[in-house]
Scaffold this motif. Structure first.
Motif, PDB file in Angstrom:
ATOM      1  N   PHE A 186       0.852  -1.195   0.000  1.00 40.12           N
ATOM      2  CA  PHE A 186       0.000   0.000   0.000  1.00 40.12           C
ATOM      3  C   PHE A 186       0.882   1.238   0.000  1.00 40.12           C
ATOM      4  CE2 PHE A 186      -2.293   3.480   1.967  1.00 40.12           C
ATOM      5  CZ  PHE A 186      -3.518   3.432   1.312  1.00 40.12           C
ATOM      6  N   GLY A 187       0.480   2.242  -0.769  1.00 38.42           N
ATOM      7  CA  GLY A 187       1.151   3.537  -0.719  1.00 38.42           C
ATOM      8  C   GLY A 187       2.597   3.510  -1.171  1.00 38.42           C
ATOM      9  N   GLY A 188       2.944   2.571  -2.041  1.00 33.91           N
ATOM     10  CA  GLY A 188       4.298   2.508  -2.575  1.00 33.91           C
ATOM     11  C   GLY A 188       5.223   1.626  -1.778  1.00 33.91           C
ATOM     12  N   ILE A 189       5.571   2.018  -0.544  1.00 28.11           N
ATOM     13  CA  ILE A 189       6.602   1.304   0.196  1.00 28.11           C
ATOM     14  C   ILE A 189       6.069   0.521   1.395  1.00 28.11           C
ATOM     15  CG2 ILE A 189       8.406   2.924  -0.492  1.00 28.11           C
ATOM     16  CD1 ILE A 189       8.169   4.222   2.280  1.00 28.11           C
ATOM     17  N   TYR A 190       4.783   0.636   1.699  1.00 33.47           N
ATOM     18  CA  TYR A 190       4.257   0.033   2.932  1.00 33.47           C
ATOM     19  C   TYR A 190       3.524  -1.272   2.657  1.00 33.47           C
ATOM     20  CZ  TYR A 190       4.955   4.909   4.296  1.00 33.47           C
ATOM     21  OH  TYR A 190       5.501   6.157   4.515  1.00 33.47           O
ATOM     22  N   ARG A 191       3.274  -2.008   3.734  1.00 35.75           N
ATOM     23  CA  ARG A 191       2.271  -3.075   3.762  1.00 35.75           C
ATOM     24  C   ARG A 191       1.150  -2.597   4.676  1.00 35.75           C
ATOM     25  NH1 ARG A 191       4.005  -8.179   1.546  1.00 35.75           N
ATOM     26  NH2 ARG A 191       6.136  -7.896   0.801  1.00 35.75           N
ATOM     27  N   LEU A 192      -0.059  -3.137   4.498  1.00 33.83           N
ATOM     28  CA  LEU A 192      -1.180  -2.668   5.307  1.00 33.83           C
ATOM     29  C   LEU A 192      -0.897  -2.795   6.801  1.00 33.83           C
ATOM     30  CD1 LEU A 192      -4.306  -3.931   3.314  1.00 33.83           C
ATOM     31  CD2 LEU A 192      -3.467  -1.581   3.537  1.00 33.83           C
ATOM     32  N   ILE A 193      -0.226  -3.863   7.211  1.00 29.74           N
ATOM     33  CA  ILE A 193       0.013  -4.070   8.641  1.00 29.74           C
ATOM     34  C   ILE A 193       0.925  -3.000   9.226  1.00 29.74           C
ATOM     35  CG2 ILE A 193       2.028  -5.580   8.416  1.00 29.74           C
ATOM     36  CD1 ILE A 193       0.790  -7.232  10.761  1.00 29.74           C
ATOM     37  N   ASP A 194       1.709  -2.318   8.401  1.00 26.83           N
ATOM     38  CA  ASP A 194       2.625  -1.296   8.915  1.00 26.83           C
ATOM     39  C   ASP A 194       1.880  -0.162   9.613  1.00 26.83           C
ATOM     40  OD1 ASP A 194       4.975  -2.535   8.050  1.00 26.83           O
ATOM     41  OD2 ASP A 194       4.825  -1.634   6.055  1.00 26.83           O
ATOM     42  N   PHE A 195       0.633   0.100   9.222  1.00 25.54           N
ATOM     43  CA  PHE A 195      -0.117   1.194   9.826  1.00 25.54           C
ATOM     44  C   PHE A 195      -0.510   0.850  11.263  1.00 25.54           C
ATOM     45  CE2 PHE A 195      -0.258   1.805   5.346  1.00 25.54           C
ATOM     46  CZ  PHE A 195      -0.158   3.172   5.181  1.00 25.54           C
ATOM     47  N   ALA A 196      -1.024  -0.347  11.485  1.00 28.73           N
ATOM     48  CA  ALA A 196      -1.372  -0.769  12.847  1.00 28.73           C
ATOM     49  C   ALA A 196      -0.123  -0.828  13.725  1.00 28.73           C
ATOM     50  CB  ALA A 196      -2.065  -2.123  12.826  1.00 28.73           C
ATOM     51  N   LEU A 197       0.955  -1.435  13.221  1.00 20.70           N
ATOM     52  CA  LEU A 197       2.162  -1.584  14.037  1.00 20.70           C
ATOM     53  C   LEU A 197       2.818  -0.229  14.314  1.00 20.70           C
ATOM     54  CD1 LEU A 197       3.732  -4.830  12.508  1.00 20.70           C
ATOM     55  CD2 LEU A 197       2.416  -4.589  14.626  1.00 20.70           C
ATOM     56  N   SER A 198       2.805   0.680  13.357  1.00 21.02           N
ATOM     57  CA  SER A 198       3.361   2.019  13.585  1.00 21.02           C
ATOM     58  C   SER A 198       2.569   2.747  14.666  1.00 21.02           C
ATOM     59  CB  SER A 198       3.354   2.834  12.286  1.00 21.02           C
ATOM     60  OG  SER A 198       4.234   2.277  11.325  1.00 21.02           O
ATOM     61  N   ASN A 199       1.235   2.622  14.620  1.00 17.46           N
ATOM     62  CA  ASN A 199       0.409   3.233  15.664  1.00 17.46           C
ATOM     63  C   ASN A 199       0.749   2.680  17.033  1.00 17.46           C
ATOM     64  OD1 ASN A 199      -1.112   4.978  14.021  1.00 17.46           O
ATOM     65  ND2 ASN A 199      -2.532   3.355  13.474  1.00 17.46           N
ATOM     66  N   VAL A 200       0.976   1.379  17.107  1.00 13.39           N
ATOM     67  CA  VAL A 200       1.264   0.739  18.395  1.00 13.39           C
ATOM     68  C   VAL A 200       2.574   1.256  18.980  1.00 13.39           C
ATOM     69  CG1 VAL A 200       1.857  -1.444  19.513  1.00 13.39           C
ATOM     70  CG2 VAL A 200      -0.080  -1.339  17.939  1.00 13.39           C
ATOM     71  N   VAL A 201       3.644   1.246  18.187  1.00  9.51           N
ATOM     72  CA  VAL A 201       4.945   1.655  18.737  1.00  9.51           C
ATOM     73  C   VAL A 201       4.979   3.156  18.994  1.00  9.51           C
ATOM     74  CG1 VAL A 201       6.163  -0.297  17.706  1.00  9.51           C
ATOM     75  CG2 VAL A 201       6.025   1.850  16.442  1.00  9.51           C
ATOM     76  N   ASN A 202       4.293   3.960  18.164  1.00 11.04           N
ATOM     77  CA  ASN A 202       4.217   5.392  18.440  1.00 11.04           C
ATOM     78  C   ASN A 202       3.416   5.686  19.701  1.00 11.04           C
ATOM     79  OD1 ASN A 202       5.752   6.280  16.234  1.00 11.04           O
ATOM     80  ND2 ASN A 202       3.990   6.292  14.865  1.00 11.04           N
ATOM     81  N   SER A 203       2.519   4.765  20.071  1.00 16.19           N
ATOM     82  CA  SER A 203       1.753   4.908  21.315  1.00 16.19           C
ATOM     83  C   SER A 203       2.560   4.513  22.534  1.00 16.19           C
ATOM     84  CB  SER A 203       0.482   4.049  21.238  1.00 16.19           C
ATOM     85  OG  SER A 203      -0.359   4.447  20.178  1.00 16.19           O
TER      86      SER A 203
END
Length: 416
Positions: free
Chosen positions: A36-53
Motif C-alpha cells: 500500500f502507498g508505494g513502500i508500505y504493507r497494510l500491517i505497517d499502519f497498525a504496528l506504527s500506531n502501536v509503537v508510536n503509542s
C-alpha cells in the motif's frame, strides 16, 4: 496494577484475514501483507500506531497464506530485546485442539499462552488491515478511567452508511457506554449529539487482561458461538452493561492536520483499496504520509533514489501528483495521479494515469495505463493498453470492477 504506575500493555494484532474481496491481490498473500502507498504493507499502519503509542510487546496472530507477512515482520519489525521489546508473528498452532482458528476470539483463546507468559495488566486487540493514525494510549487511559469490561474504538459515519458497519448505539445519559452493538442495521439510531451520525466499530478493543482471558475461555465452550470478537465477545459485555466506546474524534495525534485528522479507511474491497491509495497523492493529501511527528515505519531494502531521464523529442521522464518510490526509473514516460512502488520501470512514450503499480512492474514503450492496479512483477509489453477498452481487458483475463477499475494479479502474463 499499583496506583500511579503505568499499565503493562500487551498488544495482540489479528492478522489472519483471508481478504477474499481483495482477490487477486490476496491470491498469494494475507490481506495485512498487501502492499500500500508505494513502500508500505497494510500491517505497517497498525504496528506504527502501536509503537508510536509507546507499546513494545506485540504479537501478530497469522493464519492465511502468511509467508509474505511473516517475512515482512521478521525483516522489518525488530525491537530492542535489551528493553524487552518484540513483534512476534504467531501462526495457528493447534495448542487447544486439532483445529485452526475458528474466529478472532478463538485465535486469542488458542494463543492464551502469550498473555500468561507476558502477564500484562491490559490487552489491546487490534485489526491489521486498516489505514489510519491513532494514539492507543489515550484509549487505554479512558478504559482504565471508566472501569469498562471492554472498550471499543469507533469512528463517526453518516447514518446513511450504517448498513455497511457494525454500529454502536450509546446510552444518552452516558455517551461512553454502549447501549447496543448492531451489525449493519437498516434502522440505526443517530448519536445524541449528532442525530445524522452513527459510531462504526473500527475493530480495535481494549480489555483488562484477566477479563479477556475469562471472556474467550467462556466463549470457547459456548454452544452456537461463532467465536468472533465483534459478533460474540463485545455483545456479551454490552448485555452485562460493561461495554464502553472510545470515540475516535477525541484522539489527538502529533503532527496531524485539519485535513487528515480522524482519517480511517477499511480497505476491504478493491475500490476502497484504490481510493485509499488515491487519497495519498493530492497536493494536500487526505491522508498525510509526510507527518514526521507520528512516523509510518517500514523497510524497502537498500534501494537507490528514484530517477527521471529524457526530456526531448516527445520523451519526457516525469511524474506529476504522484508518489514515486525508491529504485524507480521513469525513462521517457509520463506518470500522473499514481502510486509507483519500488523498482518499477516506465519506458519512453508510455503514459500512466490514476493507477497503482507495485514492485518490479516493467512498462514497455508506448503503453497507455489508466485506472489500474498492477501487482508485483508484471511485465507490460510494448504498445499495450490497459484501462482503455474494458472488453479487451476482460478478454485478456484481467479483473474489471463495476467502477471500471482494472486489476492485474501478481506476475500475471499480459498480452498487448
Amino acid at each position: 496494577m499499583a496506583a500511579g504506575k503505568d499499565p503493562k500493555v500487551l498488544v495482540i494484532v489479528l492478522a489472519g484475514g483471508e481478504g477474499k474481496r481483495l482477490m487477486p491481490l490476496t491470491a498469494d498473500r494475507a490481506k495485512p501483507a498487501v502492499p500500500f502507498g508505494g513502500i508500505y504493507r497494510l500491517i505497517d499502519f497498525a504496528l506504527s500506531n502501536v509503537v508510536n503509542s509507546g507499546y513494545r510487546q506485540i504479537v501478530v496472530l497469522t493464519q492465511y497464506k502468511s509467508h509474505s507477512l511473516d517475512r515482512h515482520i521478521t525483516k522489518t519489525w525488530r525491537m530492542s530485546t535489551m528493553l524487552g521489546g518484540y513483534v512476534a508473528p504467531i501462526p495457528a498452532q493447534q495448542r487447544m485442539g486439532k483445529s485452526w482458528y475458528l474466529g478472532s476470539a478463538d485465535a486469542i483463546y488458542q494463543s492464551l499462552n502469550t498473555i500468561k507468559d507476558e502477564k500484562p495488566d491490559i490487552v489491546a486487540v487490534l485489526g491489521a488491515d486498516h489505514v489510519y493514525r491513532m494514539d492507543f494510549s489515550q484509549m487505554v487511559d479512558q478504559h482504565i478511567a471508566t472501569g469498562a469490561g471492554v472498550t471499543v474504538s469507533a469512528i463517526r459515519q453518516p447514518i446513511s452508511l450504517a448498513d455497511q458497519f457494525g454500529v454502536i448505539e450509546v446510552d444518552a445519559a452516558n455517551p461512553n457506554k454502549i447501549q447496543a452493538f448492531r451489525e449493519k442495521p437498516t434502522d440505526a439510531v443517530g448519536l445524541p449529539d449528532a442525530p445524522h451520525e452513527v459510531l462504526a466499530s473500527m475493530g480495535n478493543y481494549v480489555f483488562d487482561a484477566d477479563v479477556l482471558v475469562d471472556a474467550v475461555t467462556k466463549d470457547h465452550d459456548l454452544e452456537g458461538s461463532k467465536h468472533d470478537m465483534g459478533g460474540d465477545i463485545v455483545p456479551a459485555f454490552v448485555s452485562q452493561g460493561a461495554g464502553y466506546v472510545y470515540d475516535f474524534k477525541n484522539n489527538e495525534v502529533d503532527g496531524s492536520t485539519d485535513r487528515d485528522r480522524g482519517y480511517w479507511r477499511d480497505v476491504g474491497t478493491m475500490d476502497s483499496y484504490y481510493d485509499a491509495n488515491m487519497d495519498l497523492v493530492s497536493i494536500q493529501p487526505v491522508f498525510n504520509v509526510y507527518n514526521y511527528d507520528w512516523p509510518l515505519y517500514t523497510s524497502y531494502g537498500p534501494l537507490p533514489p528514484a530517477k527521471f531521464v529524457h526530456g526531448h523529442h516527445g520523451r519526457f521522464g516525469e511524474a506529476l501528483n504522484s508518489i514515486v518510490s525508491p529504485g524507480v526509473i521513469i525513462s521517457g514516460g509520463r506518470v500522473t495521479g499514481s502510486v509507483i512502488s519500488p523498482k518499477v520501470r516506465v519506458r519512453s512514450y508510455s503514459e500512466i494515469s490514476d493507477s497503482v503499480l507495485m514492485d518490479d512492474v516493467e512498462v514497455g514503450r508506448s503503453c497507455q495505463i489508466r485506472r489500474a492496479i498492477i501487482d508485483k512483477g508484471v511485465v507490460i509489453p510494448e504498445g499495450t493498453n490497459i484501462g482503455v477498452d474494458h472488453d479487451h481487458d476482460r478478454a485478456r483475463g484481467f479483473e474489471v470492477t463495476d467502477s471500471g477499475l482494472v486489476v492485474i494479479g501478481k506476475e500475471q502474463f499480459v498480452t498487448p
